[in-house]
Design an enzyme around this catalytic site. Structure first.
Site, PDB file in Angstrom:
ATOM      1  CG  HIS A 140      -1.735  -0.961   1.329  1.00  0.00           C
ATOM      2  ND1 HIS A 140      -2.336  -1.806   2.503  1.00  0.00           N
ATOM      3  CD2 HIS A 140      -2.351  -1.766   0.485  1.00  0.00           C
ATOM      4  CE1 HIS A 140      -3.062  -2.597   2.374  1.00  0.00           C
ATOM      5  NE2 HIS A 140      -3.096  -2.775   1.223  1.00  0.00           N
ATOM      6  CE1 TYR A 178      -0.631   1.954   9.139  1.00  0.00           C
ATOM      7  CE2 TYR A 178      -0.835  -0.177  10.252  1.00  0.00           C
ATOM      8  CZ  TYR A 178      -1.285   0.836   9.461  1.00  0.00           C
ATOM      9  OH  TYR A 178      -2.427   0.707   8.648  1.00  0.00           O
TER      10      TYR A 178
END
Length: 185
Positions: free
Chosen positions: A61, A131
């Protein structure tokens, strides 16, 4: 913290200093001053967490400009193979990837700068993955490259015939079909 270069400009493995005693362990997972000096001067604005089961692959992504994102990723529990793919036009490593095993045990982190596609494969029964992002998620800017693209040469360390992918990730383009909006500077 120990910073490990990867051979691809801008990608770094970050190993925190971990203190163990009879109570368990302690480590500083992020310090803006140290990170800015040792890795890159970024301001993270969003934290994300996912939990996945063995065989899940999320990725590869990215966010298109002006919503590109740098990420500092880590696996809190379990084990993942984390992969970053260089999509920066003009980069000497365009189309090359780097993979690193991240786990709750090794406590390594991986810094993925803007201009890269990112993904991970879950190698343990479950994995909790976190993240930090330096830009907010924008659904209209999301994109991806197919994890099934044989030209990438990624060994995901799981049988791709049985990989668990989102419907969206099943239809991402191959790298050769992708016109990159990212520039190498």
């Amino acid at each position: 913290m120990n910073i490990i270069t990867t051979g691809i400009e801008g990608l770094y493995i970050v190993e925190p200093k971990v203190w163990h005693d009879d109570r368990g362990y302690f480590f500083e997972s992020y310090n803006a001053s140290d990170f800015g000096r040792e890795v890159a001067p970024v301001t993270f604005v969003q934290d994300n967490e996912s939990c996945s089961t063995r065989g899940v692959i999320r990725g590869l992504h990215f966010q298109r400009p002006p919503h590109t994102q740098a990420k500092l990723v880590r696996c809190v529990s379990g084990t993942v193979l984390d992969v970053a793919l260089d999509l920066r036009k003009g980069s000497p490593t365009f189309g090359k990837h780097f993979a690193v095993e991240l786990s709750g045990e090794n406590k390594r982190m991986f810094f993925v700068p803007r201009g890269f596609a990112h993904g991970f494969a879950v190698l343990s029964e479950t994995a909790v993955f976190q993240y930090k992002c330096d830009n907010f998620y924008n659904p209209q800017s999301e994109g991806g490259i197919s994890i099934l693209d044989p030209s990438l040469g990624i060994d995901w360390r799981i049988d791709l015939k049985h990989a668990i992918l989102s419907e969206k990730d099943r239809h991402n383009p191959l790298l050769r079909e992708f016109e990159s909006p990212f520039l190498f500077v």
